[in-house]
Design a protein around this motif. Structure first.
Motif, mmCIF file in Angstrom:
data_model
loop_
_atom_site.group_PDB
_atom_site.id
_atom_site.type_symbol
_atom_site.label_atom_id
_atom_site.label_comp_id
_atom_site.label_asym_id
_atom_site.label_seq_id
_atom_site.Cartn_x
_atom_site.Cartn_y
_atom_site.Cartn_z
ATOM 1 N N GLN A 242 1.130 -0.855 0.379
ATOM 2 C CA GLN A 242 0.058 -0.268 -0.381
ATOM 3 C C GLN A 242 1.273 1.239 0.110
ATOM 4 O O GLN A 242 1.411 1.462 0.687
ATOM 5 C CB GLN A 242 -0.826 -0.616 1.138
ATOM 6 N N PRO A 243 0.503 2.620 -0.908
ATOM 7 C CA PRO A 243 0.706 3.812 -0.545
ATOM 8 C C PRO A 243 1.558 4.337 0.881
ATOM 9 O O PRO A 243 1.072 4.040 2.067
ATOM 10 C CB PRO A 243 0.437 4.446 -1.765
ATOM 11 N N SER A 244 2.854 4.336 0.825
ATOM 12 C CA SER A 244 3.566 4.730 1.968
ATOM 13 C C SER A 244 3.362 6.385 2.163
ATOM 14 O O SER A 244 3.242 7.220 0.876
ATOM 15 C CB SER A 244 4.727 4.329 2.454
ATOM 16 N N ASN A 253 9.136 -0.819 1.766
ATOM 17 C CA ASN A 253 8.453 -0.883 2.912
ATOM 18 C C ASN A 253 6.793 -2.032 2.402
ATOM 19 O O ASN A 253 6.681 -1.738 1.989
ATOM 20 C CB ASN A 253 7.717 0.444 3.537
ATOM 21 N N LEU A 254 6.536 -2.081 3.226
ATOM 22 C CA LEU A 254 5.157 -3.185 3.635
ATOM 23 C C LEU A 254 3.751 -2.160 4.945
ATOM 24 O O LEU A 254 4.354 -1.975 5.771
ATOM 25 C CB LEU A 254 5.521 -4.664 3.792
ATOM 26 N N ALA A 255 2.497 -1.969 4.459
ATOM 27 C CA ALA A 255 1.915 -2.198 5.044
ATOM 28 C C ALA A 255 1.642 -3.510 6.107
ATOM 29 O O ALA A 255 1.546 -4.684 5.809
ATOM 30 C CB ALA A 255 0.375 -2.172 4.809
ATOM 31 N N ASN A 315 4.350 2.612 13.936
ATOM 32 C CA ASN A 315 2.177 2.691 12.825
ATOM 33 C C ASN A 315 2.249 1.696 11.780
ATOM 34 O O ASN A 315 1.635 2.745 11.008
ATOM 35 C CB ASN A 315 2.516 4.892 11.937
ATOM 36 N N GLU A 316 2.185 0.572 12.471
ATOM 37 C CA GLU A 316 1.282 -0.147 11.512
ATOM 38 C C GLU A 316 2.783 -0.289 10.570
ATOM 39 O O GLU A 316 2.012 -0.799 9.372
ATOM 40 C CB GLU A 316 0.313 0.171 11.745
ATOM 41 N N ARG A 317 3.494 0.065 10.098
ATOM 42 C CA ARG A 317 3.739 -0.325 8.424
ATOM 43 C C ARG A 317 5.329 -0.816 9.150
ATOM 44 O O ARG A 317 6.272 -0.483 9.777
ATOM 45 C CB ARG A 317 4.201 1.520 7.861
#
Length: 439
Positions: A242-244, A253-255, A315-317
Motif C-alpha cells: 500500500q502507498p506509504s 516498506n509494507l503495510a 505506525n503499523e508499517r
C-alpha cells in the motif's frame, strides 16, 4: 555420446542463444573442462554468443598457483579467451562458504546486462546439495537445491549440465582425452561435501543404485513446490504493498495490517519472499524476532535485526533499513551557496526552493530540545511537530536542520510537514536512495 550430450546442452541453452555473451566458469576441473570443450566444439558448427572463460584463483593452497597456467593452455588450444581473477577469501566458520561467496562476487562483477555465466554443476552435485541442506534443517526453498538458472549481476547464471550424471561427463572426458585438474582439497574429509561424496553416497548407492537420480528428482519436486509458495507470497504481498505516507523515503516498506490477517505460516512465507533480495534469511529459531516485532504494543517501535540490515515497525508499517542506512556522518556541513544543491555525506541532497536567506548557513542534525517558528502557529517544539507528522523514528536522526548561527531557520518540508506561506522559501531534502548504496 558426444552428439547426445551436445544436443542436450544446446536444448538446455536454447533460451539464451541470443545473449550478448556466454562466460564459462572454468576451474580447470572435470566438470568445467567438459563444459568448455563442449561449447568450444559446438561453436564450430553452431551460431553461439561470443565465448570466454573465467578462472577464479582463491589463493587458498600452494597447488592452486599452477592452475591458471593450465587453464590458459586449455583455452589457447580451444581458441577461447580466458580471464583470471584473484579474490580474497575472508576467514570464517565455513571456508567452503567463504570461498563460494568470493567466487560468486567475482562472477557477478563480470556478468553484464543480458549476459550469461555458465557453470558445470551436474546431477551428482544436485543430489549432494539436497542431502547437505537436509542435514542442516533447510526448508522448502533450501531443499529445492540449485536452480537451472537464476539472476546474476546484470544477467543470468545458468547450470546447463544439472541433469547430466557425473559418470557421463567422465566418459566424455576420456573419449576426447581431456586433461583436467584434480583439486587435492576434494579428498579432504573435513569438508562436509567431500564427506558426503566419499563416505555417504557410496554407501547409499550400494544399497539404492538410483539414489542420485531419485534425489535430483526430489529436488525438482521441491523446486516446483517453492514456485507455488512464491506465487502465494506474491498474492499476499500485493495487499501489503500500500502507498506509504512518506513516498519520498526510498526504503522498502509494507503495510502490516494485511499481513496480520494471514496465518503464521503464510506471514513467514510472504516475508521470506520479500526479504530474499534484501538480506540473508534467518534460520527457524530466529523467526521469533518477527513474532516479537509484530506483536509489540501499538506505540512501540520494535526492531528485528537480520544479517544485512534491520526490519523496523513504525505506525503499523514495516520498513527495511539496510546496514548502510546508519553509515553517514552527523558532522555539521557548511552551505556557503544555498542557491545550489548541497550534497550531504551519506545522506542524500538538500536544496532550497525559492529565495534562501543571506548569510553563512550550516546544516546540523538533531541534538534534542530544538524549536522552530511555524507560520500561523508561533514557535513550536520540533519533537512535537515530528510526532504530529508520525515521521518514523529511524529518520529523525538523519533529518538535516538548517541553522544561521544558533538560530534554527528551517526543517525540510518532507512533503508537507507543515504549510509554508505562498512565495516563501522551503527546504527540501532528498534522502539517500537505494541506488546510492542502501541496497
Amino acid at each position: 555420446m558426444k552428439l547426445r550430450l551436445s544436443a542436450k546442452l544446446l536444448q538446455t541453452l536454447g533460451p539464451w542463444r541470443n545473449a550478448p555473451a556466454w562466460h564459462i566458469a572454468f576451474s580447470g576441473g572435470l566438470d568445467s573442462t567438459v563444459l568448455l570443450h563442449l561449447l568450444a566444439s559446438l561453436a564450430n558448427t553452431e551460431t553461439l554468443p561470443p565465448l570466454s572463460a573465467v578462472h577464479v584463483h582463491h589463493g587458498l593452497q600452494a597447488a592452486a598457483d599452477a592452475w591458471p597456467n593450465h587453464c590458459q593452455s586449455v583455452c589457447e588450444r580451444l581458441g577461447v579467451p580466458l580471464q583470471v581473477m584473484r579474490v580474497h577469501v575472508d576467514p570464517g566458520a565455513s571456508l567452503e562458504r567463504a570461498a563460494r561467496d568470493a567466487r560468486y562476487q567475482a562472477f557477478t562483477g563480470i556478468t553484464g546486462a543480458g549476459e550469461v555465466l555458465l557453470t558445470g554443476q551436474h546431477r551428482d552435485d544436485q543430489a549432494e546439495t539436497l542431502v547437505f541442506r537436509l542435514l542442516r534443517g533447510a526448508g522448502v526453498r533450501g531443499l529445492a537445491a540449485m536452480p537451472v538458472y537464476r539472476a546474476l549481476g546484470g544477467g543470468q547464471l545458468v547450470r546447463p549440465l544439472l541433469d547430466v550424471p557425473r559418470a557421463e561427463l567422465e566418459d566424455y572426458a576420456h573419449e576426447h582425452q581431456l586433461k583436467w585438474i584434480e583439486d587435492p582439497s576434494n579428498v579432504d574429509l573435513r569438508f562436509s561435501r567431500n564427506y558426503l561424496r566419499h563416505r555417504v553416497f557410496p554407501t547409499l548407492t550400494e544399497r539404492w543404485p538410483q539414489v542420485v537420480s531419485s534425489l535430483a528428482r526430489t529436488a525438482e519436486h521441491l523446486s516446483e513446490a517453492q514456485g507455488l509458495l512464491n506465487e502465494l507470497a506474491q498474492m499476499d504481498l500485493q495487499a501489503a504493498h500500500q502507498p506509504s505516507p512518506f513516498a519520498w523515503l526510498p526504503l522498502p516498506n509494507l503495510a502490516l495490517a494485511p499481513l496480520r490477517e494471514l496465518s503464521d505460516a503464510r506471514q513467514r512465507n510472504a516475508l521470506r519472499h520479500w526479504l530474499t533480495p534484501l538480506t540473508r534469511l534467518p534460520d527457524s529459531d530466529h523467526w521469533a524476532g518477527w513474532n516479537s516485532l509484530r506483536d509489540a504494543k501499538h506505540d512501540a517501535q520494535p526492531i528485528w535485526r537480520l544479517a544485512d540490515g534491520e526490519l523496523h515497525r513504525c505506525n503499523e508499517r514495516l520498513w527495511w533499513l539496510p546496514c548502510a542506512w546508519s553509515e553517514f556522518s552527523h558532522a555539521s556541513v557548511s552551505w556557503p551557496h544555498p542557491r545550489n544543491p548541497l550534497e550531504l555525506p551519506g545522506n542524500g541532497q538538500l536544496k532550497c526552493i525559492g529565495e534562501p536567506p543571506e548569510g553563512p548557513l550550516v546544516v546540523r542534525y538533531r541534538q534534542g530540545g530544538e524549536s522552530i517558528e511555524v507560520p500561523g502557529r508561533g514557535r513550536r517544539d520540533l519533537k512535537r511537530l515530528l510526532n504530529e507528522s508520525a515521521l518514523p523514528g529511524f529518520v529523525r536522526g538523519r533529518l538535516p536542520l538548517l541553522y544561521q548561527g544558533e538560530q534554527l531557520l528551517a526543517v525540510p518540508s518532507l512533503a508537507g510537514l507543515w504549510a509554508m506561506p505562498p512565495g516563501d522559501w522551503q527546504l527540501h531534502w532528498m534522502p539517500q536512495t537505494c541506488d546510492q548504496g542502501l541496497s
